[in-house]
Design an enzyme around this catalytic site. Structure first.
Site, PDB file in Angstrom:
ATOM      1  N   GLU A  53      25.625  29.119  24.917  1.00  0.00           N
ATOM      2  CA  GLU A  53      26.898  29.361  24.778  1.00  0.00           C
ATOM      3  C   GLU A  53      28.100  28.569  24.105  1.00  0.00           C
ATOM      4  O   GLU A  53      27.723  27.487  23.772  1.00  0.00           O
ATOM      5  CB  GLU A  53      27.716  29.527  26.275  1.00  0.00           C
ATOM      6  CG  GLU A  53      29.460  29.620  26.228  1.00  0.00           C
ATOM      7  CD  GLU A  53      29.793  30.039  27.673  1.00  0.00           C
ATOM      8  OE1 GLU A  53      28.804  29.266  28.647  1.00  0.00           O
ATOM      9  OE2 GLU A  53      30.670  30.685  28.268  1.00  0.00           O
TER      10      GLU A  53
ATOM     11  N   ASN B 219      31.893  39.179  30.353  1.00  0.00           N
ATOM     12  CA  ASN B 219      31.359  38.172  31.162  1.00  0.00           C
ATOM     13  C   ASN B 219      32.189  38.197  32.388  1.00  0.00           C
ATOM     14  O   ASN B 219      33.410  38.169  32.836  1.00  0.00           O
ATOM     15  CB  ASN B 219      31.355  37.230  30.665  1.00  0.00           C
ATOM     16  CG  ASN B 219      30.972  36.280  30.949  1.00  0.00           C
ATOM     17  OD1 ASN B 219      29.328  36.012  31.507  1.00  0.00           O
ATOM     18  ND2 ASN B 219      31.450  35.068  31.431  1.00  0.00           N
ATOM     19  N   GLU B 220      31.557  38.406  33.574  1.00  0.00           N
ATOM     20  CA  GLU B 220      32.288  37.565  34.881  1.00  0.00           C
ATOM     21  C   GLU B 220      33.580  38.239  34.485  1.00  0.00           C
ATOM     22  O   GLU B 220      34.600  37.001  35.271  1.00  0.00           O
ATOM     23  CB  GLU B 220      32.511  35.730  35.463  1.00  0.00           C
ATOM     24  CG  GLU B 220      30.733  35.447  35.476  1.00  0.00           C
ATOM     25  CD  GLU B 220      30.649  34.325  35.166  1.00  0.00           C
ATOM     26  OE1 GLU B 220      32.152  33.380  35.737  1.00  0.00           O
ATOM     27  OE2 GLU B 220      29.784  33.391  35.581  1.00  0.00           O
TER      28      GLU B 220
ATOM     29  N   TYR C 218      24.042  30.728  40.183  1.00  0.00           N
ATOM     30  CA  TYR C 218      23.946  29.160  39.831  1.00  0.00           C
ATOM     31  C   TYR C 218      23.587  28.563  41.743  1.00  0.00           C
ATOM     32  O   TYR C 218      24.075  29.135  42.884  1.00  0.00           O
ATOM     33  CB  TYR C 218      24.751  28.282  39.566  1.00  0.00           C
ATOM     34  CG  TYR C 218      25.095  29.289  37.893  1.00  0.00           C
ATOM     35  CD1 TYR C 218      24.564  28.380  37.385  1.00  0.00           C
ATOM     36  CD2 TYR C 218      26.145  29.852  37.633  1.00  0.00           C
ATOM     37  CE1 TYR C 218      24.366  28.762  35.968  1.00  0.00           C
ATOM     38  CE2 TYR C 218      26.322  29.853  36.443  1.00  0.00           C
ATOM     39  CZ  TYR C 218      25.788  29.148  35.234  1.00  0.00           C
ATOM     40  OH  TYR C 218      25.875  29.636  33.768  1.00  0.00           O
TER      41      TYR C 218
ATOM     42  N   GLU D 142      22.939  35.122  33.750  1.00  0.00           N
ATOM     43  CA  GLU D 142      23.087  33.480  34.053  1.00  0.00           C
ATOM     44  C   GLU D 142      22.417  32.818  34.743  1.00  0.00           C
ATOM     45  O   GLU D 142      22.960  33.579  36.653  1.00  0.00           O
ATOM     46  CB  GLU D 142      24.313  33.241  33.993  1.00  0.00           C
ATOM     47  CG  GLU D 142      24.832  33.611  32.791  1.00  0.00           C
ATOM     48  CD  GLU D 142      27.062  32.973  32.590  1.00  0.00           C
ATOM     49  OE1 GLU D 142      27.291  32.327  33.856  1.00  0.00           O
ATOM     50  OE2 GLU D 142      27.484  33.450  32.142  1.00  0.00           O
TER      51      GLU D 142
ATOM     52  N   GLN E 196      22.088  26.781  30.832  1.00  0.00           N
ATOM     53  CA  GLN E 196      21.790  27.188  29.313  1.00  0.00           C
ATOM     54  C   GLN E 196      20.919  26.655  28.254  1.00  0.00           C
ATOM     55  O   GLN E 196      19.993  25.028  28.891  1.00  0.00           O
ATOM     56  CB  GLN E 196      23.603  26.844  28.427  1.00  0.00           C
ATOM     57  CG  GLN E 196      24.322  27.904  29.524  1.00  0.00           C
ATOM     58  CD  GLN E 196      25.881  28.168  28.391  1.00  0.00           C
ATOM     59  OE1 GLN E 196      25.870  27.775  27.427  1.00  0.00           O
ATOM     60  NE2 GLN E 196      26.988  28.574  29.423  1.00  0.00           N
TER      61      GLN E 196
HETATM   62  O1  AHR Z   1      27.268  28.689  32.427  1.00  0.00           O
HETATM   63  C1  AHR Z   1      28.558  28.511  32.105  1.00  0.00           C
HETATM   64  C2  AHR Z   1      29.922  29.440  32.057  1.00  0.00           C
HETATM   65  O2  AHR Z   1      29.141  30.112  33.394  1.00  0.00           O
HETATM   66  C3  AHR Z   1      29.620  30.736  31.994  1.00  0.00           C
HETATM   67  O3  AHR Z   1      30.729  30.266  31.051  1.00  0.00           O
HETATM   68  C4  AHR Z   1      30.160  31.611  33.039  1.00  0.00           C
HETATM   69  O4  AHR Z   1      29.961  33.020  32.259  1.00  0.00           O
HETATM   70  C5  AHR Z   1      29.715  30.748  33.885  1.00  0.00           C
HETATM   71  O5  AHR Z   1      30.699  31.027  35.019  1.00  0.00           O
END
Ligand code: AHR
Length: 498
Positions: free
Chosen positions: A25, A175-176, A248, A299, A350
């Site tokens: 990103e 995205n999100e 995450y 992600e 990432q």
């Molecule tokens: O990976 C960092 C951020 O985490 C990304 O921009 C977003 O999609 C997520 O919240």
């Protein structure tokens, strides 16, 4: 205790190589001074991309790379990143009020495609659906994929250096969108998705695969809400490729000084991926009983507090990765392998100088983190036929979180008949001997065993000590019933050659 039996006659199918995908990103130091140093840099580069990183990344066969975000995608205007580099606009790339970063747009569509070609990855573009129009995203698809000189946009692509189409197949629609991507309800998002997808389909000359924004972790209300709205407004004839989810693991102590309890809490969080995948698939099965859609985890990784990376907080979200993070990677990839009938793609977040990164880089410095080695050790699973495993691993209790098994495992057979078994010993203190047996065929032959571990699970690679952690490989003969030693807190791969 600690037996595994590979049931060679039982499989959930092929492990899609895209499960081993990545994410890059325009945030913090991922691109600028990470992947990209510029053509005039004294840092060795290939057309502007850091040479050491390109060479290292290529070795792990990255199948797919998601870009340009993340949240960044939702304010990205693709037109800022084409044309002569010196004339590209400088735009805002602030994430928090104190973050005064700008975006030079030196890496745009052409440069990113060049990077993908250098490393052999398929591009996966995330389209802005919050602050642009369906027409502009349609134009981006046309710019990337239309035949040479057929339209004004495909001619412009040629004038900008690439007459041959880029053939970008994977397109994420937003995205999100439950959060930074517009704070939409699932119903609102479903409407936007249909709108953008329908318009983009009108330039879909190469069988593009459109991906809908899915839930945040275990939020099944998003998945239900999206499909309810989509189902009643669509006859499924114009379907799509899959639904993406983000998950995450976070808040389990300091990334470098975590306690033993926090070590287990992080592994327990990572282990939740199994339930999250199954829960969403169960909802999807109601709306998509023939399983035409894939689940895409675009992600995933550990999200620690920032500031422990080499830039000391300058690069947003940059963090150090220890053996514990590598174990999270090994455990998560085992879960994906074992759910290969459901997971069509996954992208670790990432690639460089950020969350759960494979690389840390800056100026002349470049290091591979422990996460990198896991992707190297697991690469022979890509495209293999998953093999079901029966095990008797004990259960370990985790303070304030769900129990975990003491060893995580997955296995596959590739087209040459080579068997890969990957194992994670979750135990903080004790090594494990794992006895290997099989059913429906023999597992025997010359094997390469690779072990990733350290005396201390807090160990990591840094600019000062870039080779503190390195996996060790040895060759041996494996016969049925042989035992493999897993050191405490380790990731081990066993590749048995036919
Ligand atoms: O990976 C960092 C951020 O985490 C990304 O921009 C977003 O999609 C997520 O919240």
């Amino acid at each position: 205790m600690n037996n595994i039996c590979l049931v060679l006659t039982e499989s959930k199918g092929t492990i899609n190589k895209n499960i081993y995908g990545h994410f890059s990103e325009h945030i913090g130091g991922v691109f600028y001074d990470g992947l990209w140093v510029g053509e005039d840099s004294s840092v060795p580069n290939i057309r502007g991309f850091r040479k050491s990183l390109v060479e290292s990344f290529k070795k792990i066969n990255p199948p797919v790379l998601r870009w340009p975000g993340g949240c960044f995608a939702e304010t990205y205007d693709w037109r800022d990143g084409i044309g002569e580099r010196s004339k590209r606009p400088v735009t805002v790339n602030w994430w928090y009020n104190e973050d005064k970063r700008t975006e030079s747009n030196q890496v745009g569509t052409h440069e990113f495609i060049d990077f993908c070609r250098l490393v052999g990855a398929e591009p996966y573009f995330a389209a802005n659906i919050t602050s642009t129009t369906p027409m502009e995203i349609r134009n981006w698809v046309e710019y990337c994929n239309f035949p040479e000189n057929l339209t004004t946009l495909s001619t412009l692509r040629g004038e900008n250096g690439d007459s041959a189409p880029f053939n970008v197949k994977y397109w994420g629609i937003g995205n999100e969108n439950w959060g930074g991507g517009g704070n939409m309800t699932p119903q609102m998002y479903a409407r936007e998705f249909m709108k953008y997808k329908t318009i983009c389909d009108s330039v879909n000359n190469i069988g593009c695969k459109f991906i809908a924004c899915g839930p945040n972790g275990g939020d099944i209300n998003w998945t239900k809400g999206f499909f309810e709205e989509y189902r009643y407004n669509n006859n499924w004839q114009s379907s799509f490729y899959g639904l993406s989810l983000h998950y995450y693991c976070g808040a389990a102590g300091h990334p470098l000084t975590f306690s033993e309890d926090e070590y287990y809490q992080m592994l327990s969080q990572a282990n939740e991926m199994q339930d999250i995948i199954r829960k969403h698939r169960a909802v999807m099965d109601y709306y998509d009983p023939k399983r035409t859609l894939g689940l895409i985890v675009d992600e995933w990784g550990c999200w620690h507090q920032g500031g422990t990376g080499p830039s000391k907080g300058y690069n947003l979200f940059e963090q150090q990765s220890t053996i514990r993070d590598a174990m999270v990677a090994g455990l998560t990839l085992n879960i994906f392998n074992n759910n290969c009938d459901v997971v069509a793609m996954a992208n670790v977040a990432q690639l460089c100088n950020n969350l759960h990164s494979l690389y840390l880089a800056g100026e002349d410095n470049f290091v591979e983190t422990p996460n990198y080695f896991v992707f190297d050790m697991y690469k022979t699973h890509q495209g293999g036929r998953q093999v079901q495993i029966i095990d008797d691993f004990e259960t370990m209790q985790v303070k304030d979180r769900a129990d975990i098994k003491s060893v995580s495992a997955s296995a596959s057979v590739n087209e040459n008949g080579d068997i890969t078994i990957t194992l994670v010993n979750m135990d903080y203190k004790e090594e494990k001997q794992v006895k290997l047996t099989s059913f429906g065929g023999q597992i025997a032959g010359k094997a390469d065993i690779t072990v990733l571990t350290a005396d201390d699970p807090h160990a990591h690679n840094s600019f000062e000590n870039p080779k503190a952690i390195r996996p060790a490989t040895y060759s041996t003969a494996i016969n049925p019933g042989d035992k493999v030693t897993l050191p405490k807190a380790s990731v081990v791969s066993v590749v048995i050659h036919k």
